[in-house]
Design a protein around this motif. Sequence first.
Motif, PDB file in Angstrom:
ATOM      1  N   SER A 273      -5.701  -3.181   4.940  1.00 44.51           N
ATOM      2  CA  SER A 273      -5.118  -2.743   6.207  1.00 44.51           C
ATOM      3  C   SER A 273      -5.619  -1.360   6.615  1.00 44.51           C
ATOM      4  O   SER A 273      -6.139  -1.185   7.706  1.00 44.51           O
ATOM      5  CB  SER A 273      -3.589  -2.735   6.117  1.00 44.51           C
ATOM      6  N   CYS A 274      -5.464  -0.370   5.704  1.00 47.30           N
ATOM      7  CA  CYS A 274      -5.849   0.996   6.084  1.00 47.30           C
ATOM      8  C   CYS A 274      -7.275   1.339   5.680  1.00 47.30           C
ATOM      9  O   CYS A 274      -7.807   2.369   6.102  1.00 47.30           O
ATOM     10  CB  CYS A 274      -4.885   2.017   5.492  1.00 47.30           C
TER      11      CYS A 274
ATOM     12  N   CYS B 125      -7.400  -1.266   0.113  1.00 49.70           N
ATOM     13  CA  CYS B 125      -6.364  -1.737   1.033  1.00 49.70           C
ATOM     14  C   CYS B 125      -7.040  -2.366   2.233  1.00 49.70           C
ATOM     15  O   CYS B 125      -7.832  -1.716   2.928  1.00 49.70           O
ATOM     16  CB  CYS B 125      -5.457  -0.590   1.483  1.00 49.70           C
TER      17      CYS B 125
ATOM     18  N   GLU C  18       4.143  -1.034   5.199  1.00 49.43           N
ATOM     19  CA  GLU C  18       3.835  -2.428   5.435  1.00 49.43           C
ATOM     20  C   GLU C  18       4.852  -3.297   4.703  1.00 49.43           C
ATOM     21  O   GLU C  18       5.484  -2.859   3.739  1.00 49.43           O
ATOM     22  CB  GLU C  18       2.417  -2.774   4.974  1.00 49.43           C
TER      23      GLU C  18
ATOM     24  N   GLU D 105      -6.136  10.680  -3.087  1.00 49.38           N
ATOM     25  CA  GLU D 105      -5.492  10.275  -1.845  1.00 49.38           C
ATOM     26  C   GLU D 105      -3.972  10.397  -1.940  1.00 49.38           C
ATOM     27  O   GLU D 105      -3.310  10.875  -1.025  1.00 49.38           O
ATOM     28  CB  GLU D 105      -5.866   8.827  -1.500  1.00 49.38           C
TER      29      GLU D 105
ATOM     30  N   ARG E  81      -8.576   2.240   2.771  1.00 54.37           N
ATOM     31  CA  ARG E  81      -8.820   3.128   1.630  1.00 54.37           C
ATOM     32  C   ARG E  81      -9.259   2.323   0.418  1.00 54.37           C
ATOM     33  O   ARG E  81      -8.799   1.203   0.213  1.00 54.37           O
ATOM     34  CB  ARG E  81      -7.571   3.925   1.294  1.00 54.37           C
TER      35      ARG E  81
ATOM     36  N   ASN F  94     -14.934   3.996   0.776  1.00 58.60           N
ATOM     37  CA  ASN F  94     -13.990   2.943   1.161  1.00 58.60           C
ATOM     38  C   ASN F  94     -14.717   1.633   1.437  1.00 58.60           C
ATOM     39  O   ASN F  94     -14.279   0.556   1.021  1.00 58.60           O
ATOM     40  CB  ASN F  94     -13.200   3.367   2.392  1.00 58.60           C
TER      41      ASN F  94
ATOM     42  N   HIS G 137       0.552   3.719   3.525  1.00 54.96           N
ATOM     43  CA  HIS G 137       1.108   3.432   4.853  1.00 54.96           C
ATOM     44  C   HIS G 137       2.229   2.409   4.704  1.00 54.96           C
ATOM     45  O   HIS G 137       2.353   1.745   3.676  1.00 54.96           O
ATOM     46  CB  HIS G 137       0.029   2.912   5.813  1.00 54.96           C
TER      47      HIS G 137
ATOM     48  N   CYS H 138       0.829  -1.207   0.000  1.00 55.89           N
ATOM     49  CA  CYS H 138       0.000   0.000   0.000  1.00 55.89           C
ATOM     50  C   CYS H 138       0.864   1.257   0.000  1.00 55.89           C
ATOM     51  O   CYS H 138       1.785   1.382   0.820  1.00 55.89           O
ATOM     52  CB  CYS H 138      -0.925   0.003   1.220  1.00 55.89           C
TER      53      CYS H 138
END
Length: 598
Positions: free
Chosen positions: A73-74, A71, A55, A86, A76, A529, A53, A50
């Motif tokens: 994880s975050c 994503c 990772e 973004e 988005r 999202n 962020h 991503c």
Amino acid sequence: MLQPDEGGIDMAAMIPEATVEQVLQQVNIADYIGQTVQLHKAGQNLFGLCPFHEENTPSFSVSESKQIFHCFSCGRGGNVYKFVMELDHLSFPEAVAKVAEFANVPLDVHIDSAPREAPEVTAQKQILRDVTDLYHHVLVNTQNGEEALNYLLKRGLTQETIDAFEIGFAPAEKNLMQPFLKNREIDYQAQRETGLFVENQNGELFDRFKDRIMFPLKDQNGAVIGFSGRILHQSDQAKYLNSPETGLFNKRDVLFNMNTAKDLFNKDTGAILFEGFMDVIAAYQAGVKTGIASMGTSLTNEQVQQISRHTKKLTICYDGDAAGINATHRAVELVGNNPRLKTSVVLLPDGQDPDEFIKANGAEAFQSQLKKELTPTAFLLHYLSMDVDLSQDQAKIDYLNQALALVAKEAPIAQSVYLQQLTETTGIPVQTLANQLPKPVQQHQTTTMAPPPVVTSTVKFNRYQKAQRQLLNYSFHDDLVATKLVSSAFVFPDDQYQAIFTAWTHYLHEGHAPNVAAFTDSLEGGLANVAADVAMMTLPESSDEAIDNLMALLATTPLHDQLDQIKQELNQAQRIGDNKRASELMAQYYQLMRQLKG
């Protein structure tokens, strides 16, 4: 579909809706995102690290069939426009314009770069811009700045360089700034927030920067956010003084010259990381204009992440003295394993810094030196050998044990290269060294040649949430499912899923084609999202029976919510010994269970 964006721009009045959808149809989201993220196939989708962020395990997914990203994880997600907004911090019209340029689709409209930041932030940037202009004017046009200007010219800086970096001068008087800002009707609190002043116990403000050559510090978009001042005359004050931390300036995030260097990055010319901003300026004069530098601190994760957003190639060129080599080691340890960056190191001879090397050898020699790149492993092998007396047996053995552990992490071809280098350094035959490579690390290397595992979800959903997500997904891809939910007056128990479904049916009712990627533009950030996350799900083909079962399960959600509440109250009653209340709650519990079974 198009709503006014956060900056208050009426996007529909700027770009025809048909053009927005035309651009979306002509761009493969994977092609656009692939410029920034290295994607690989995993199942039906593409995965990568991503860009939003840090990772190490890919959780960023792109669906070519649905033209959306998400994503896990975050959180988005959205279409290619959302990705650009973004990543580049652009408004919707600016994102459409950027994607249209990529697709070679003419817009035939002018896109204003309207700021999306808070008015007070814009005001602070304007203050610092005015102060930059003042300092520069004092340096190049006034008698107060003559000595500082002559100093810079004697140091070898040209007038063109001084203008390019907007270098200025803050005179020794302690009250230059306040009258200047008062004339612009800047109030007391706004002055305090600039970082240009120190404040005494009585709340009086005095200039922070005095008798200093001033270097403006800019964010990646070119806005001035602070200053670094070099003392002109010898004194007991610090040689360099930076702005304090403010709402705009955080030195962990700032990379000097990133605002101009990033536009020059390409596949062959990436960022060159120097130790300080004077190195960047010296390199600029020597024809190397992709230099950047952190602000007097060790490289940070935030700065590495910023670099990786703009280029895939990073060359570290710190000072050649012991302190510089140690700083290079810290930077390599931080960056060396970053999968987004191909990192290399350039060492300068004789302990020189870039400015010294250029003055001693010239610009062409400096440009040639920058081509003598070491891989991170080659640098670390050099670093391990520093101050080691290889004529001493034990020192040689200790060095080789550390070096072989490092080499063992590499692929077989790279191992051969580094083993040959070790042979040249130590005189030990290549085959002898190869036989001593740590075996477990070698075995690990052979198992990591496959694409890295991917993260498909970091959120756990209960059965009722899963059922809602499945129904919403089916409604995205099957008009009959959406029609059935509407005709039966079905309501999603969770407000966010109901809001997305309502927006979806309204979107279809307006005559739009059932395109989830385009639909996400009509949603606010959080809902967009969630919609992208739901749309990315891969489900078996829908059937009337499957839809009926999901709807029936969700019809029981209120009863389950009541059961959960009763369980909590029952546990509390039992803990405090309220047997009467516990009996009442138990009776309610069994009654609800019978309703569920019925």
